[in-house]
Design a protein around this motif. Structure first.
Motif, PDB file in Angstrom:
ATOM      1  N   ALA A 159      18.647   5.474 -40.007  1.00 20.76           N
ATOM      2  CA  ALA A 159      17.363   4.789 -40.140  1.00 20.76           C
ATOM      3  C   ALA A 159      16.464   4.722 -39.147  1.00 20.76           C
ATOM      4  CB  ALA A 159      17.366   3.461 -40.856  1.00 20.76           C
ATOM      5  N   VAL A 160      15.193   4.438 -39.402  1.00 19.25           N
ATOM      6  CA  VAL A 160      14.083   4.191 -38.291  1.00 19.25           C
ATOM      7  C   VAL A 160      13.511   2.770 -38.540  1.00 19.25           C
ATOM      8  CG1 VAL A 160      12.300   5.159 -37.136  1.00 19.25           C
ATOM      9  CG2 VAL A 160      13.994   6.828 -37.752  1.00 19.25           C
ATOM     10  N   ILE A 161      13.324   2.064 -37.740  1.00 20.32           N
ATOM     11  CA  ILE A 161      12.675   0.787 -38.019  1.00 20.32           C
ATOM     12  C   ILE A 161      11.217   0.786 -37.236  1.00 20.32           C
ATOM     13  CG2 ILE A 161      12.461  -1.713 -37.913  1.00 20.32           C
ATOM     14  CD1 ILE A 161      15.658  -1.542 -37.854  1.00 20.32           C
ATOM     15  N   PHE A 162      10.134   0.392 -38.059  1.00 21.27           N
ATOM     16  CA  PHE A 162       8.745   0.068 -37.365  1.00 21.27           C
ATOM     17  C   PHE A 162       8.711  -1.211 -37.598  1.00 21.27           C
ATOM     18  CE2 PHE A 162       7.477   4.371 -40.035  1.00 21.27           C
ATOM     19  CZ  PHE A 162       8.135   5.191 -38.966  1.00 21.27           C
ATOM     20  N   THR A 163       8.568  -1.876 -36.482  1.00 22.00           N
ATOM     21  CA  THR A 163       8.578  -3.400 -36.439  1.00 22.00           C
ATOM     22  C   THR A 163       7.209  -3.762 -36.905  1.00 22.00           C
ATOM     23  OG1 THR A 163       8.107  -3.489 -34.010  1.00 22.00           O
ATOM     24  CG2 THR A 163      10.349  -3.645 -34.754  1.00 22.00           C
ATOM     25  N   HIS A 164       6.099  -3.034 -36.547  1.00 19.52           N
ATOM     26  CA  HIS A 164       4.823  -3.500 -37.119  1.00 19.52           C
ATOM     27  C   HIS A 164       4.186  -2.295 -36.893  1.00 19.52           C
ATOM     28  CE1 HIS A 164       4.677  -4.406 -32.726  1.00 19.52           C
ATOM     29  NE2 HIS A 164       3.501  -4.167 -32.659  1.00 19.52           N
ATOM     30  N   SER A 165       2.643  -2.466 -37.411  1.00 15.83           N
ATOM     31  CA  SER A 165       1.677  -1.527 -37.651  1.00 15.83           C
ATOM     32  C   SER A 165       0.981  -1.001 -36.630  1.00 15.83           C
ATOM     33  CB  SER A 165       0.786  -1.904 -38.603  1.00 15.83           C
ATOM     34  OG  SER A 165       0.014  -3.257 -38.424  1.00 15.83           O
ATOM     35  N   ILE A 189      12.330   2.120 -42.488  1.00 16.76           N
ATOM     36  CA  ILE A 189      12.141   0.608 -42.788  1.00 16.76           C
ATOM     37  C   ILE A 189      10.692   0.118 -41.981  1.00 16.76           C
ATOM     38  CG2 ILE A 189      13.466  -1.419 -42.479  1.00 16.76           C
ATOM     39  CD1 ILE A 189      15.931   0.417 -41.921  1.00 16.76           C
ATOM     40  N   ALA A 190      10.193  -0.592 -42.779  1.00 14.82           N
ATOM     41  CA  ALA A 190       8.925  -1.423 -42.334  1.00 14.82           C
ATOM     42  C   ALA A 190       8.567  -2.624 -43.055  1.00 14.82           C
ATOM     43  CB  ALA A 190       7.744  -0.347 -42.456  1.00 14.82           C
ATOM     44  N   SER A 238       0.758   7.706 -23.745  1.00 19.07           N
ATOM     45  CA  SER A 238       1.070   9.029 -23.826  1.00 19.07           C
ATOM     46  C   SER A 238       0.033   9.859 -24.545  1.00 19.07           C
ATOM     47  CB  SER A 238       2.545   9.168 -24.523  1.00 19.07           C
ATOM     48  OG  SER A 238       2.435   8.892 -26.039  1.00 19.07           O
ATOM     49  N   ALA A 239      -0.119  11.252 -24.505  1.00 19.61           N
ATOM     50  CA  ALA A 239      -1.194  11.950 -25.019  1.00 19.61           C
ATOM     51  C   ALA A 239      -0.660  13.100 -25.938  1.00 19.61           C
ATOM     52  CB  ALA A 239      -1.913  12.341 -23.955  1.00 19.61           C
ATOM     53  N   GLY A 240       0.371  12.718 -26.562  1.00 21.17           N
ATOM     54  CA  GLY A 240       0.911  13.956 -27.382  1.00 21.17           C
ATOM     55  C   GLY A 240       0.510  13.839 -29.002  1.00 21.17           C
ATOM     56  N   ALA A 241       1.327  14.514 -29.796  1.00 30.84           N
ATOM     57  CA  ALA A 241       0.937  14.587 -31.238  1.00 30.84           C
ATOM     58  C   ALA A 241       1.605  13.313 -31.881  1.00 30.84           C
ATOM     59  CB  ALA A 241       1.745  15.835 -31.852  1.00 30.84           C
ATOM     60  N   THR A 242       0.679  12.450 -32.785  1.00 30.82           N
ATOM     61  CA  THR A 242       1.173  11.653 -33.389  1.00 30.82           C
ATOM     62  C   THR A 242       1.207  11.796 -34.770  1.00 30.82           C
ATOM     63  OG1 THR A 242      -1.174  10.750 -33.875  1.00 30.82           O
ATOM     64  CG2 THR A 242       0.277  10.090 -31.701  1.00 30.82           C
ATOM     65  N   GLY A 243       2.283  11.155 -35.681  1.00 24.22           N
ATOM     66  CA  GLY A 243       2.362  11.181 -37.052  1.00 24.22           C
ATOM     67  C   GLY A 243       2.779   9.859 -37.694  1.00 24.22           C
ATOM     68  N   LEU A 244       3.029   9.723 -38.934  1.00 24.72           N
ATOM     69  CA  LEU A 244       3.068   8.688 -39.740  1.00 24.72           C
ATOM     70  C   LEU A 244       4.320   8.777 -40.935  1.00 24.72           C
ATOM     71  CD1 LEU A 244       3.073   5.608 -40.459  1.00 24.72           C
ATOM     72  CD2 LEU A 244       0.929   6.415 -41.596  1.00 24.72           C
ATOM     73  N   LEU A 245       5.168   8.422 -40.835  1.00 24.88           N
ATOM     74  CA  LEU A 245       6.045   8.424 -42.426  1.00 24.88           C
ATOM     75  C   LEU A 245       6.008   7.114 -43.238  1.00 24.88           C
ATOM     76  CD1 LEU A 245       9.343   9.926 -41.013  1.00 24.88           C
ATOM     77  CD2 LEU A 245       7.712  10.965 -42.383  1.00 24.88           C
ATOM     78  N   PRO A 246       5.800   7.137 -44.302  1.00 28.50           N
ATOM     79  CA  PRO A 246       5.577   6.033 -45.289  1.00 28.50           C
ATOM     80  C   PRO A 246       7.228   5.532 -45.254  1.00 28.50           C
ATOM     81  CG  PRO A 246       5.663   7.899 -46.554  1.00 28.50           C
ATOM     82  CD  PRO A 246       5.570   8.432 -45.268  1.00 28.50           C
ATOM     83  N   PRO A 247       7.280   4.099 -45.425  1.00 27.69           N
ATOM     84  CA  PRO A 247       8.479   3.530 -45.552  1.00 27.69           C
ATOM     85  C   PRO A 247       9.312   4.065 -46.840  1.00 27.69           C
ATOM     86  CG  PRO A 247       6.881   1.976 -45.063  1.00 27.69           C
ATOM     87  CD  PRO A 247       6.117   3.192 -45.441  1.00 27.69           C
ATOM     88  N   THR A 248      10.677   4.163 -46.873  1.00 25.15           N
ATOM     89  CA  THR A 248      11.355   4.247 -47.964  1.00 25.15           C
ATOM     90  C   THR A 248      11.911   2.905 -48.242  1.00 25.15           C
ATOM     91  OG1 THR A 248      13.439   4.749 -46.704  1.00 25.15           O
ATOM     92  CG2 THR A 248      11.988   6.611 -47.317  1.00 25.15           C
ATOM     93  N   CYS A 249      11.815   1.908 -47.349  1.00 29.96           N
ATOM     94  CA  CYS A 249      12.496   0.664 -47.447  1.00 29.96           C
ATOM     95  C   CYS A 249      11.364  -0.398 -46.912  1.00 29.96           C
ATOM     96  CB  CYS A 249      13.710   0.436 -46.875  1.00 29.96           C
ATOM     97  SG  CYS A 249      15.322   1.339 -47.508  1.00 29.96           S
ATOM     98  N   THR A 250      10.891  -1.463 -47.831  1.00 33.61           N
ATOM     99  CA  THR A 250      10.021  -2.487 -47.219  1.00 33.61           C
ATOM    100  C   THR A 250      10.486  -3.890 -47.161  1.00 33.61           C
ATOM    101  OG1 THR A 250       8.385  -1.087 -48.290  1.00 33.61           O
ATOM    102  CG2 THR A 250       8.075  -3.483 -47.886  1.00 33.61           C
TER     103      THR A 250
END
Length: 414
Positions: A159-165, A189-190, A238-250
């Motif tokens: 699992a991966v947790i995003f604590t905020h946006s 998870i977000a 940092s100055a690399g590539a960024t992305g975003l995954l939609p949450p599977t668990c809210t």
């Protein structure tokens, strides 16, 4: 023409010298925060550590420009900022809670954390806040796996947790997985509202946010005692590539109830929502098996030094595990080992350079977090986007039989 400002770095003015000279901080070898910042170090990063940027010139991240940070502060830099900059050079993989919580510092503006099975049986890991850039997240994951093998088993992410946006808490997520492909069964998870607010800030307002960050962190300045020294939270972005995954668990209000524990692989967590504090959508959590491990995202009154070990069971920290000024609540449960947050290193504030922020033990039970304006607890508020996210499904957690499994919103990934 004369009288025009110069682009070249300038020496300190007499006023700057006098003001800086009046600031007194302990030398590094006598600074208790310096010792705490180095506590738990497992694998340090070399002074010239760098991460290559995928498909582009220059590094995504480098500590090499900051090798000038040694000794006493020069007259061009406030001694408090210089002290903070030295603390931010204590980098590498750290043990925060033995056999449970590990953290990589100094690979981006923010930290990335790894939650293990505290029983030492399962190699599955929950990752928290995977930095800004994919390249940096990949490097941090590699460093962690090299140093935290479980016997003959390789560590894997459940699992991966995003604590905020904010992007420094989710932007590097694709770097955790080979070719950016998330394996089946890995939960993202977000807190509720995460996707809406992350897109609003970083797409709709992305150019304005980036420009603000350049001024706020001095991104375009040279790294020197007359230029960019530190960004407070970390060295820089940092100055690399960024992305975003939609949450599977809210994480919804129904989930963030006292006593509701959710299992992600071998890691049991209890959540608390903190909307409208550091970000419009936010959450913090408590480790159910290790009651002393609390992660509060950035919800702390002193964001320059938010990662703190508790001195004794039950001791609270203002804004994190004691009285919360923004939301009027507390993180539930005693704090025995550590309070973890998203930036910097362990710090105790009692009697250190006038930064005493420790509050007394809190009597009684938890203080409930007030419902958002216009909404009762558990009911949609004016910014609630749950009805726009498709059908609800139960989040698949691996329970050990002693865990309450509340109903998390589960969404299919496109």
């Amino acid at each position: 023409m004369t009288g025009l400002p110069s682009d070249a770095p300038q020496p300190a003015t007499p006023l700057t010298r006098d003001l800086n000279a009046a600031v007194v901080v302990p030398p590094d070898d006598q600074d208790p925060e310096s010792a705490l910042a180095a506590q738990g170090l497992i694998s340090p990063l070399p002074p010239d550590f760098a991460v290559d940027r995928a498909g582009g010139p220059g590094p995504a991240w480098s500590l090499a420009p900051y090798t000038f940070l040694t000794g006493a502060s020069p007259d061009t830099v406030n001694p408090s900022l210089w002290r903070n900059a030295l603390l931010n050079m204590k980098t590498g993989l750290f043990e925060v809670v033995p056999d449970a919580v590990y953290q990589v510092r100094g690979m981006d503006l923010s930290n990335i954390s790894f939650l293990e099975d505290p029983t030492g049986v399962s190699p599955k890991v929950v990752v928290v806040d995977p930095l800004i850039s994919e390249e940096c997240a990949a490097a941090a994951w590699k460093l962690y796996r090299e140093n935290r093998k479980l016997r003959d088993q390789e560590r894997t992410i459940c699992a991966v947790i995003f604590t905020h946006s904010h992007i420094d808490h989710y932007g590097g997520v694709l770097g955790l997985f080979e070719d950016g492909q998330v394996p089946t069964g890995v939960e993202i998870i977000a807190p509720e509202g995460f996707l809406e607010h992350s897109v609003s800030e970083n797409v709709y307002a992305g150019n304005a946010m980036l420009r603000r960050a350049m001024f706020m962190y001095g991104t375009l300045l040279e790294r020197s005692e007359k230029g960019q020294v530190d960004a407070g939270l970390g060295k820089t972005m940092s100055a690399g590539a960024t992305g975003l995954l939609p949450p599977t668990c809210t994480v919804t209000p129904e989930v963030a109830q006292p006593g509701h524990v959710v299992a992600f692989g071998p890691v049991n967590l209890e959540f608390q929502l903190t909307p409208g504090t550091e970000a419009p959508g936010g959450a913090e959590f408590l480790s159910a098996r290790r009651p002393g491990a609390v992660h509060g995202g950035e919800r702390h009154p002193d964001p320059a030094q938010p990662l703190q070990p508790a001195r004794r069971p039950g001791e609270g920290r203002k804004g994190v595990v004691a009285v919360s000024e923004p939301v009027g609540g507390v993180v539930r449960g005693p704090v025995e080992d550590a309070v973890r947050l998203a930036f910097l290193a362990p710090v105790e504030h009692r009697g250190v350079a006038g930064r005493d922020r420790v509050v007394p033990d809190q009597p009684g039970g938890p203080v409930p977090v007030p419902a958002r304006s216009g909404a009762a607890a558990g009911e949609p508020g004016p910014d609630d986007d749950r009805d726009r996210r498709g059908p609800r499904r139960q989040c698949s957690g691996e329970s050990d039989g002693a865990v309450v499994q509340p109903g998390l919103l589960r969404h299919g990934q496109p």
